[in-house]
Design a protein around this motif. Structure first.
Motif, PDB file in Angstrom:
ATOM      1  N   VAL A 134      18.375   9.752  16.577  1.00 45.71           N
ATOM      2  CA  VAL A 134      18.444  10.230  17.951  1.00 45.71           C
ATOM      3  C   VAL A 134      19.860  10.014  18.470  1.00 45.71           C
ATOM      4  CG1 VAL A 134      17.663   8.007  18.894  1.00 45.71           C
ATOM      5  CG2 VAL A 134      17.441  10.088  20.261  1.00 45.71           C
ATOM      6  N   ILE A 135      20.377  10.978  19.211  1.00 45.75           N
ATOM      7  CA  ILE A 135      21.663  10.854  19.900  1.00 45.75           C
ATOM      8  C   ILE A 135      21.380  10.929  21.392  1.00 45.75           C
ATOM      9  CG2 ILE A 135      23.965  11.799  20.228  1.00 45.75           C
ATOM     10  CD1 ILE A 135      23.839  13.005  17.489  1.00 45.75           C
ATOM     11  N   SER A 136      21.795   9.903  22.109  1.00 43.95           N
ATOM     12  CA  SER A 136      21.509   9.806  23.533  1.00 43.95           C
ATOM     13  C   SER A 136      22.790   9.983  24.335  1.00 43.95           C
ATOM     14  CB  SER A 136      20.870   8.449  23.840  1.00 43.95           C
ATOM     15  OG  SER A 136      20.584   8.338  25.216  1.00 43.95           O
ATOM     16  N   PHE A 137      22.832  11.032  25.145  1.00 40.77           N
ATOM     17  CA  PHE A 137      23.986  11.316  25.996  1.00 40.77           C
ATOM     18  C   PHE A 137      23.723  10.804  27.417  1.00 40.77           C
ATOM     19  CE2 PHE A 137      24.080  14.414  22.611  1.00 40.77           C
ATOM     20  CZ  PHE A 137      25.419  14.452  22.253  1.00 40.77           C
ATOM     21  N   ASN A 138      24.776  10.318  28.057  1.00 39.56           N
ATOM     22  CA  ASN A 138      24.676   9.796  29.418  1.00 39.56           C
ATOM     23  C   ASN A 138      25.762  10.457  30.288  1.00 39.56           C
ATOM     24  OD1 ASN A 138      25.330   6.598  31.012  1.00 39.56           O
ATOM     25  ND2 ASN A 138      24.018   8.249  31.700  1.00 39.56           N
ATOM     26  N   ALA A 145      20.149  12.496  28.211  1.00 37.32           N
ATOM     27  CA  ALA A 145      19.615  13.594  27.411  1.00 37.32           C
ATOM     28  C   ALA A 145      19.625  13.158  25.954  1.00 37.32           C
ATOM     29  CB  ALA A 145      20.446  14.861  27.597  1.00 37.32           C
ATOM     30  N   ASP A 146      18.454  13.117  25.338  1.00 38.09           N
ATOM     31  CA  ASP A 146      18.308  12.647  23.960  1.00 38.09           C
ATOM     32  C   ASP A 146      17.954  13.818  23.051  1.00 38.09           C
ATOM     33  OD1 ASP A 146      18.458  10.069  25.181  1.00 38.09           O
ATOM     34  OD2 ASP A 146      16.283  10.135  25.506  1.00 38.09           O
ATOM     35  N   ALA A 147      18.672  13.956  21.946  1.00 35.35           N
ATOM     36  CA  ALA A 147      18.349  14.953  20.925  1.00 35.35           C
ATOM     37  C   ALA A 147      17.848  14.213  19.686  1.00 35.35           C
ATOM     38  CB  ALA A 147      19.578  15.791  20.583  1.00 35.35           C
ATOM     39  N   PHE A 148      16.696  14.633  19.152  1.00 34.53           N
ATOM     40  CA  PHE A 148      16.109  13.902  18.032  1.00 34.53           C
ATOM     41  C   PHE A 148      15.612  14.850  16.945  1.00 34.53           C
ATOM     42  CE2 PHE A 148      12.738  14.489  21.199  1.00 34.53           C
ATOM     43  CZ  PHE A 148      11.752  15.104  20.453  1.00 34.53           C
ATOM     44  N   VAL A 149      15.593  14.325  15.713  1.00 32.30           N
ATOM     45  CA  VAL A 149      15.003  14.996  14.549  1.00 32.30           C
ATOM     46  C   VAL A 149      14.227  13.935  13.795  1.00 32.30           C
ATOM     47  CG1 VAL A 149      15.389  16.267  12.418  1.00 32.30           C
ATOM     48  CG2 VAL A 149      16.906  16.635  14.369  1.00 32.30           C
ATOM     49  N   LYS A 150      12.926  14.140  13.621  1.00 38.20           N
ATOM     50  CA  LYS A 150      12.097  13.103  13.008  1.00 38.20           C
ATOM     51  C   LYS A 150      11.212  13.670  11.898  1.00 38.20           C
ATOM     52  CE  LYS A 150      10.439  11.894  17.112  1.00 38.20           C
ATOM     53  NZ  LYS A 150       9.675  11.146  18.157  1.00 38.20           N
TER      54      LYS A 150
END
Length: 235
Positions: A134-138, A145-150
């Motif tokens: 997950v990459i969490s932008f602030n 805003a979190d972008a995730f791939v699971k």
């Protein structure tokens, strides 16, 4: 169905133990949690929307066949684990998004083609876990805003007795999406894709022997699903 109850209980126990252990661990390189976004534990509840390929598979390629699928429900508990204490370029952090327990429920209805007034109701139920980066932008204060791939190992079964699903199916699905959060409130949109391995059985009558010969075929049962969830994110 005993296997369903056992699977759900097992996932719940494992998820609870995992969460309890994680709560005792500190962030990598930190002796404490940073209030804005470190070590966030989340609860999410939302809706499932199955794609057309799933319905076509049920109806043997006919989108307007006997089976119809309504909007379902999902529930998820999990936690973020970030790799570093300070944000990169004062903007984002990188970590893991672990869903300890992911439940999905979609009601199905079967209409008898020969008797429009006769219907049967059943369901598809999924139980799984999810893990991925997950990459969490602030970009703004208190807004993330979190972008995730699971990856999502998942079992597919039914809470009711369903004639067309006589076995518990397993599939390795994927989950891609974004999560918007303001303070503790979250809005998540994601798409699960993948297929379940399925063994179908058929038989032919042999006139020479007077017996039925059974055939087995390995098939894939696709299950793409769009999900939208509201939730809370906290320690």
């Amino acid at each position: 169905m005993n296997i369903t109850k056992f699977s759900i209980t097992l996932c719940a126990v494992v998820g609870t133990l995992f969460f309890a252990q994680a709560q005792q661990a500190s962030v990598v390189g930190q002796g404490y949690y940073n209030e804005p976004d470190f070590g966030k534990f989340y609860l999410r509840l939302g809706a499932n929307f199955l794609n057309d390929d799933f319905v076509k598979q049920l109806n043997d390629g006919d989108l307007n066949g006997a089976y119809s699928v309504a909007t379902g429900l999902n529930f998820e508990i999990g936690k973020y684990f970030f790799f570093h204490s300070e944000p990169i370029a004062d903007l984002f952090k990188v970590g893991l998004d672990a869903s300890f327990l992911s439940l999905g429920y979609n009601p199905l209805k079967w209409n008898d083609p020969d008797d429009p007034e006769y219907t049967e109701k059943t369901d598809f139920t999924t139980v799984g876990v999810k893990l991925g980066p997950v990459i969490s932008f602030n970009p703004l204060e208190n807004f993330y805003a979190d972008a995730f791939v699971k990856l999502a190992p998942t079992i597919l079964t039914s809470m009711s007795e369903m004639e067309d699903l006589e076995q518990v199916l397993f599939g390795l699905k994927s989950d891609v999406g974004i999560n918007l959060r303001y303070k503790k409130v979250t809005l998540t949109a994601g798409y699960e894709s993948g297929a379940f391995n399925y063994t179908s059985y058929d038989s032919d009558y042999d006139e020479d022997t007077g017996e039925y010969i059974e055939h087995t075929t390995k098939e894939k049962f696709p299950m793409g699903m769009f999900q939208i969830k509201l939730g809370l994110q906290f320690y």
